[in-house]
Each structure stands twice: as structure tokens, then as C-alpha cells.
Scaffold this active site. Sequence first.
Site, PDB file in Angstrom:
ATOM      1  N   HIS A 135       0.812  -1.375   0.014  1.00  0.00           N
ATOM      2  CA  HIS A 135      -0.002   0.031   0.122  1.00  0.00           C
ATOM      3  C   HIS A 135       0.964   1.429   0.056  1.00  0.00           C
ATOM      4  CE1 HIS A 135      -2.840  -3.017   1.792  1.00  0.00           C
ATOM      5  NE2 HIS A 135      -3.745  -2.341   0.865  1.00  0.00           N
ATOM      6  N   GLY A 142      -5.679  11.312   4.177  1.00  0.00           N
ATOM      7  CA  GLY A 142      -6.693  12.334   3.625  1.00  0.00           C
ATOM      8  C   GLY A 142      -7.698  11.877   2.502  1.00  0.00           C
ATOM      9  N   THR A 180      -9.751   1.313   7.773  1.00  0.00           N
ATOM     10  CA  THR A 180      -9.950   1.231   9.226  1.00  0.00           C
ATOM     11  C   THR A 180     -10.713   2.606   9.542  1.00  0.00           C
ATOM     12  OG1 THR A 180      -7.929   0.171   9.603  1.00  0.00           O
ATOM     13  CG2 THR A 180      -9.063   1.430  11.439  1.00  0.00           C
ATOM     14  N   SER A 181     -10.455   3.749   9.005  1.00  0.00           N
ATOM     15  CA  SER A 181     -11.213   4.991   9.269  1.00  0.00           C
ATOM     16  C   SER A 181     -12.696   4.946   8.994  1.00  0.00           C
ATOM     17  CB  SER A 181     -10.416   6.177   8.864  1.00  0.00           C
ATOM     18  OG  SER A 181     -10.650   6.051   7.415  1.00  0.00           O
ATOM     19  N   ALA A 229      -2.479  10.722  12.402  1.00  0.00           N
ATOM     20  CA  ALA A 229      -3.571  11.388  11.427  1.00  0.00           C
ATOM     21  C   ALA A 229      -4.860  11.342  12.025  1.00  0.00           C
ATOM     22  CB  ALA A 229      -3.261  10.979   9.801  1.00  0.00           C
ATOM     23  N   GLY A 230      -5.444  10.159  12.239  1.00  0.00           N
ATOM     24  CA  GLY A 230      -6.711   9.900  12.569  1.00  0.00           C
ATOM     25  C   GLY A 230      -6.968  10.843  13.822  1.00  0.00           C
TER      26      GLY A 230
END
Length: 578
Positions: A217, A400, A442-443, A555-556
Site C-alpha cells: 500500500h 486524507g 479502518t477509518s 493522522a486519525g
Amino acid sequence: MTRLSNDPAAFADEALEGFVAAHPRRVRQVPGGVVRATRTAPGQVAVVVGGGSGHYPAFSGLVGQGLAHGAAVGNVFASPSAHQVRQVARAAETGGGVLLAYGNYAGDVLHFGQAAELLTAEGIPARTLGVTDDMSSASPDEAHKRRGVAGDLVVFKTASAAAEAGQPLDEVTRIAELANARTRSFGVAFSGCTLPGADHPLFTVPEGRMAVGLGIHGEPGMGERPVPTADEAAELLVSTVLGELPEGVGSPNGQRAAVILNGLGSVKYEELFVVYRRVARLLADAGVEAVDPEVGELVTSFDMAGVSLTLCWLTDELEPLWTAPADAPAYRKGTVDPADLVVPDPSAETAEDTVPPATDESREAARTVLAALRVLKDTVDVHADELGRIDAVAGDGDHGIGMRRGSTGAYEAAVRAETLGAGAETLLHRAADAWADRAGGTSGALWGVILRAIGTALGDTARPTAAEVASGVAQASAGVRELGGAEVGDKTMVDVLVPFSYALTAATQAGQPLATAWDTAAHSASAAAEATADLLPRMGRARPHAEKSLGTPDAGAHSLALIVRAVHGVFVPTLENH
């Protein structure tokens, strides 16, 4: 880089549409992905695989007779949602139950696990298996945390052949687990990949250097070395894979193995053959007999320049399953018996054009929630590039992008629900499902939980109170921790969600108006997000690169703090005045 695209947000959908048009006799499109175009014997176990787009031929290209029965297709580098997995599984299943197989990434684990629970609850037995072949992503002591890379193919192939042979669900699952336990992979890369519409790769490798132990990824490698010759690359790959033998394989000498030399996107076939020439000789020198070796692009990463080696140490049970015939768009072996094409049911209805009844008070609240979702989407749009840069420090840089997909999908679904006269609960539930479907990963799963929990607390029958809003956030916090398994200190969004929820509950219980309580809690969220810079990640894709993230916030966590600050004051006057 990916040069031919239209709207980058539509890339995965358009690629799937073209893929199905190119292979009408092998696959047909269903909501969430693709299934076999040919008829499957009644009662046969359905092997449903899946993951994010950008890895072709994984996963849709591996659907066909002798291989997978269906593939759930997520957005670019994002797992499909539980809803998508469930839809594909239901379309592929013929009465024998379903094995859901996927690479062992956090988003896939969450979504496929949720789908299995939903399928089982509605009477379709379902099992799950996350492939864990990538040696570089965790130590042998934590092999269950390893990610799935090109070893996916061996596990999918052996499990599917067992299903084709009429084995029951428990046996198909056991065989998949056996193949997974005996499979090891290791890879190297010379450059990173660039997502559609992006103007720079997710990671770079210095000129003359090679990344070792990369992820598919765009995760950076575990280290760097000088660029080797083809023979030197082969020696590194073989020595590394032979350096960790599975339990039960005492020595490579005398063993038979399925061998895959996989190109990751822009290493040409001729180059792969040059490398495999040396790989084959080294394996033979070690006493390993390669059985039906595969050399080519089997699990890719857009335009990444890289190569990986996979070995599955075969048993008398696994070998005939690995060599069994298969006929999928991107993988053909031997000759399969022809099967009739399925005639799709044109009456299948998927549109949600009605909503449950709601009171005027709840519909008024729904309009304010819609305004909050608009502000949320706009906030993500403004900060998407920043969130990607933060995520790229130790992850794959797509946070993002995923947040933009999810928030846009949620807002669009909420607009449709409000137009139909939905109450606050229904509107948020529709937004939650759309976020999970559009974003995946996941997010996507966690934001789906957040919106659904808040919606349930608000209901469709009354004007929500401050206490009900706080209760919904508390339920969201509990749901995220239960689903994702993270706790405070793991450097995830939980580090913001928990203190935000505590502060909001305490303030509302003290009698503060929701506007004041939310403002207080938002300040707690901002402080908590900044504090994640001092933490080392203990979960997710950033964990293997923990030291790289020190000094950078999660980031989350950062995106959640931005959002709760931005929506402050939008919905408060409509929901509660005291």
C-alpha cells in the site's frame, strides 16, 4: 505513475466497470464487487476474497472456476466495507456457507469480521481468514500481526480448490489456515507508487538505493540497501525466505514448494525472468523442488517498481489443490469443465427510496445534523493534503484521501435522506453506511461506528437533548474501542475520542448548555491530538515504522480534533438551548 484516469475519486469504480466489460464470461458485477459469471454447484462453499483496488489482478482478477467465487472491491488502497462484503457474499453463496479471505490489514479485519457476524446472524455460516505471509511486517513471535501480500494467491487458490472439490466449510477453512501457516513472502522496491490523480509517489527511494521489506500500500520499507544486480536480488530474496521455515519444515532439503516471483507494477516480465533464473537455481541447490511456479504480476501496487518472492511449503494435501485447474480472468491453469452462465435477476432492488417515519422535531434536528455533516466535509476537503502528509510519515499516506471519500459519501447520503423526510437517527445511519462504503479501510469502519452510535442516541421521535448527544458520543467511543481494539496511548483516534467524550459528558452532567460543553470538549480534543506526537504507535500500519512517527501527531487523531472543532456551534441551537 497512473497516467490514464478521469475523476480520481471514480477511478476504482470505472476500473471495475471496464474489467467486467472485458470478461463477461467469467465475472459479473454485483453491489460491492464481482462474482463468478458461471453457475456454482448448490451447497458448495463460497470463497469470497477482497481488499482495496490498486492491486490487480488481486482481487477481482482471481474470481472464476477453481478460484474465488466472489471478490469484494474497495476503493483505491482501502478495504471494502462490511456492507459491500456482505452483499458480495450473499450473491456468491449457494447454501454451503462462506469463507471470507483477505490480507491481514486493520481495515480488512474490521470490515470482513463485521460482515461475517452479519452473515452468520442471518443464517449464512461464515468464517474469516486474514493472510499473514509478509515476513518483514512483524517478527515470528508476532506472526499473527503480519500483513498479506502475494501469499494471498496460494491461500485463495488452495481454499477455492478445496471448495470446488466439495469440502465443507470447516475443512475449507482448515486448509486455508494450513496454507497460510506454511507461506512466507519477502519483497524489495526501487520506487514508490503514485495514486491516480496524485502528483507525487506515496514514498520515494533515493537514487541507487533499494527499499527492503516494503508494503503493497505504499508503506515504506524496513530499510535500504544499494541497488543490486538481478542475481544479488534473487540471493537476498531466497536467503531471507529460507531463513524462516514454518513449523514442521525442519530443512528445505527434500521439500516441495509453491513458488511465486511477483512483480509489483513496473518491473517488466523479462526482468522477472532474469531474477527467477537465479531463484530457481538457488532453490534447487537448497534441495527445494518448485511446484508449478508462477512468475508475473499477481499482487501489484499500481506503478511500484518492486519484486517479491513467496514460498508455500506444500504438503500431500495442499499440493493437488495448488495444481488443480482454474479459470479466472487473470489466472488460468489446466482445463476446467464448462459451466452454464448465470442469468442475473433484473428485479433486484438496491435503492433506498423510503425512510422510517419521524416527528417534525427530529426532522428539524436532522436538518441541523446535515449542516454539521456539510461543515465536516468542507473541513476534510481543506485539510486532506495535510492529513495525507501526516499519515505518510509512518503509514501509507492515504488518510486524507479516505477521509475525503468518506465524508463526501456521508454528506451525499444525508442529503438524500433529508430530502425523503428522515429523522436524525435515520439520516445519521444512512450517512454512517455511506461513509463506510465509500471510504473503506479502518477509518471508514470507525467513522461508520461513530455516526451510527450518535444517530441511535438522537432517535427519530424527539428533539435531542445535550445529555443524549453526550450519550451518543460515549457510545461511539465505546464502539470504536471495541471494534478497533485500540485504547488510549496506542496513538490512534481513540486518544482524542475518549477525552472528548469524557469532557462532553462531564460538562453536560454539570448542567452546561451543549454549546458550552461542546466547546470545552473540543479544546480537550485539540490538546489530546497534539499530545499524540509524543507517542509511539502500537497498532495499525504505522506500527512497523513506530520510531518514524515520533514528533508527528496521529493522522486519525488530528482529523477528529479538526472536525469536532469545526462543527462546534453548527447544530447546537437546534438541538438544545440549555
